[in-house]
Design a protein around this motif. Structure first.
Motif, PDB file in Angstrom:
ATOM      1  N   PRO A   1       0.786  -1.348   0.153  1.00 16.74           N
ATOM      2  CA  PRO A   1       0.090  -0.069   0.015  1.00 16.74           C
ATOM      3  C   PRO A   1       0.962   1.308   0.057  1.00 16.74           C
ATOM      4  CG  PRO A   1      -1.001  -1.540   1.520  1.00 16.74           C
ATOM      5  CD  PRO A   1       0.465  -1.907   1.136  1.00 16.74           C
TER       6      PRO A   1
ATOM      7  N   ASN B   1       0.626   2.597   9.501  1.00 16.43           N
ATOM      8  CA  ASN B   1       0.241   1.358   8.502  1.00 16.43           C
ATOM      9  C   ASN B   1      -0.915   0.751   8.911  1.00 16.43           C
ATOM     10  OD1 ASN B   1       2.418   1.624   6.951  1.00 16.43           O
ATOM     11  ND2 ASN B   1       3.773   0.107   7.874  1.00 16.43           N
TER      12      ASN B   1
ATOM     13  N   TYR C   1      -4.182  -0.059   6.739  1.00 17.99           N
ATOM     14  CA  TYR C   1      -4.774  -1.264   6.557  1.00 17.99           C
ATOM     15  C   TYR C   1      -6.194  -1.243   6.912  1.00 17.99           C
ATOM     16  CZ  TYR C   1      -0.571  -3.441   5.285  1.00 17.99           C
ATOM     17  OH  TYR C   1       0.805  -3.593   4.391  1.00 17.99           O
ATOM     18  N   LYS C   2      -6.544  -0.658   8.064  1.00 12.76           N
ATOM     19  CA  LYS C   2      -7.852  -0.351   8.682  1.00 12.76           C
ATOM     20  C   LYS C   2      -8.730   0.326   7.643  1.00 12.76           C
ATOM     21  CE  LYS C   2     -10.451   1.353  12.526  1.00 12.76           C
ATOM     22  NZ  LYS C   2     -10.460   1.688  13.847  1.00 12.76           N
TER      23      LYS C   2
ATOM     24  N   GLU D   1      -9.408  -2.030   4.391  1.00  9.36           N
ATOM     25  CA  GLU D   1     -10.334  -2.985   4.847  1.00  9.36           C
ATOM     26  C   GLU D   1     -11.810  -2.483   4.936  1.00  9.36           C
ATOM     27  OE1 GLU D   1     -10.054  -4.656   8.834  1.00  9.36           O
ATOM     28  OE2 GLU D   1     -10.342  -6.740   7.873  1.00  9.36           O
TER      29      GLU D   1
END
Length: 555
Positions: free
Chosen positions: A40, A326, A330-331, A334
């Motif tokens: 990402p 990070n 990612y949260k 998601e």
């Protein structure tokens, strides 16, 4: 030929070995890249790896997070055989390339690390009196950068060994912090591990870590407190100096406060009341963004923090900042994936992607605007007697199967599902996303829908479901499209005479019949076989409308 070996990466890679070809090799997150690494923090086209024989060069393509070689960010340079490079959170090594002396091109110190400058003595840095400052905008706080210290400069010959031992110990702490980050799953676990390591390396009485909302530092999302190396659940917020913590947030600086070097007139009430003799505060940071504060203090006279403590804590804070960033990234990814999947169950992919793209902007509600578009209505003929002959569950299953097939055709042709109205569906072309030749695409969709229904009927009849047909009406013109409704419930739709006429034309269409208006025919003439139905009086319209039937497949 040389090749790249991926040592570690958050990306799910099929292989960790990427051969390089002669000439340019594009490395990035996009699927079209020669070297695809879906990290990402790697840009879509992050870098070009240029191969000339055994010589390999890297060229940054204006990436967001850059390229780091030998602990320094570099836009362009040689990549020697065996050298490690960081792009995003991915560590990679070159194999089979030419040897190059990196120290000549990066200008590193004898330790292979950049020096982090401290503020000159006596300089006004905006931190409390008696504090030495290390500002975020004065240094690159990557986790593997440590302030360079001259070993044994002030010591007598043979007295340098303790300094080397201390340096090695701090490097071990940083290495353990890096390993902790790779194994950490939650913010609370990260904070606990961070504080444990700091208490091992830095002499202090009390320690706090506060994680805040980057947009509002008054909003503390996570909090951990330690006293004499042990976690305390009952330490309250008031036991740390809010003055020092606020200074970290405002100035984006890490600093050491020493009450012996500042008079009582320079101390805030919180510092005085808490009997703080010395305190060390550092921002938890990544790419200039502040995610919280690490706060350590001593209340014993004579207990001092030093520049090495500051450097170590700043580096630990940098590692923690990258880890928290990070986790947030990612949260977010998601969450967006879940939102996208949820939206696509109830609206077309066009609307789903537009909502995701505009989330948080002033246009999030797809503001109403006048647009030229084509509207298609498709209504099942004889649905009422059909539903009477089937159980309610069978009717629901039949509609789900029918609508799923029809929506697949709609989406494939760029259409947007506006809504289901019982057994009828309303489809828009050219809103909210532009569709080239939208009148043609709407008629093409109508023909494919009728064809697909004819193919599905034998399967349903074999299950005892009576045969049914569909009537379709298509019109084009200007309409107002956007979010319509109340503040508690908004619905993206189109309104206006263009929509009403399309609905009325669908209403007069017979089973298995596609009717279009004169305005649609003008745009698709010669591409479909049509028969004029003449001027037709539509319900609710004062003037007659020219209607045409599409009688055959595409010309």
């Amino acid at each position: 030929m040389p090749w790249i070996e991926v040592i570690s990466s958050p990306a799910n890679l099929k292989t960790n070995r990427f051969p390089l070809r002669e000439g340019p090799n594009v490395l990035g997150r996009d699927k079209g890249c020669d070297i695809e690494i879906p990290d990402p923090r790697i840009s879509s086209k992050h870098a070009i790896i240029m191969v000339t024989g055994e010589k390999v060069e890297f060229i940054d393509q204006n990436s967001t997070n850059g390229i780091y070689i030998n602990d320094q960010r570099s836009r362009k340079g040689d990549w020697p055989d065996g050298a490690t490079v960081f792009m995003g959170n991915t560590e990679m090594r070159l194999k089979g390339g030419a040897s190059v002396d990196l120290s000549l091109q990066t200008g590193t110190s004898q330790w292979g690390q950049k020096e982090i400058p401290l503020a000159p003595s006596g300089e006004r840095t905006g931190v409390p009196a008696g504090a030495s400052s290390l500002a975020l905008n004065n240094a690159n706080f990557d986790f593997n950068i440590v302030q360079e210290k001259k070993i044994g400069v002030e010591a007598q010959a043979g007295a340098g060994q303790p300094g080397l031992e201390d340096f090695a110990k701090r490097m071990q702490v940083i290495n353990r912090m890096i390993k902790s980050v790779s194994a950490t799953l939650t913010v609370n676990d990260l904070l606990d591990r961070t504080m444990t390591l700091l208490f091992e390396a830095v002499n202090c009485d009390t320690g706090y870590i506060l994680v805040t909302d980057p947009a509002n530092h008054d909003n503390i999302s996570a909090h951990i407190a330690y006293e004499r190396g042990k976690r305390k659940e009952n330490l309250e917020d008031k036991l740390y100096s809010r003055t020092l913590v606020s200074t970290v947030m405002q100035k984006k600086s890490g600093f050491i406060f020493d009450s012996d070097e500042s008079g009582e007139q320079d101390q805030s009430l919180s510092i005085f009341q808490l009997r703080i003799k010395t305190a060390l505060c550092c921002p938890i940071h990544s790419e200039g963004q502040i995610y919280g504060v690490i706060y350590l203090d001593n209340k014993k006279r004579g207990a001092k923090f030093n520049g090495d403590d500051l450097d170590l804590t700043m580096n630990i804070a940098g590692i923690a900042g990258v880890a928290i960033e990070n986790m947030e990234l990612y949260k977010k990814l998601e969450t967006e994936s879940l939102i996208r999947d949820h939206l696509k169950r109830f609206c077309s992919p066009n609307i789903a992607e537009k909502i995701i793209a505009e989330r948080g902007s002033s246009d999030f509600h797809l503001q109403s605007q006048k647009t030229n578009l084509t509207v298609l209505f498709a209504d099942i003929r004889g649905f009422t007697p059909l539903s009477e002959s089937l159980a309610p569950l069978e009717v629901a299953q039949l509609l789900n199967s029918y609508f799923s097939e029809m929506c697949t055709i709609v989406f494939a042709n760029g259409g947007t599902l506006d809504k289901f109205i019982g057994d009828c569906m309303m489809v828009l072309f050219n809103a909210p996303m532009p569709v080239a030749d939208h009148e043609y695409m709407a008629v093409k969709t109508a023909i494919e829908m009728k064809t697909r229904l004819r193919q599905m009927l034998p399967q349903w009849q074999a299950r005892g479901i009576p045969e049914f047909q569909v009537g379709i009406g298509v019109n084009t013109g200007d309409a107002v499209v956007g979010s319509i409704g109340t503040t508690s419930r908004m619905e993206y739709t189109a309104i206006g005479d263009t929509v009403n006429i399309s609905s009325r034309v669908c209403g007069i269409a017979k089973p298995n019949q596609i009717l279009i208006t004169e305005s649609v025919l003008e745009k698709v003439k010669g591409r479909f076989r049509t028969v004029s139905m003449g001027a037709t009086q539509l319900k609710g319209k004062s003037r007659q409308v020219m209607v045409h039937e599409v009688v055959d497949d595409l010309v």
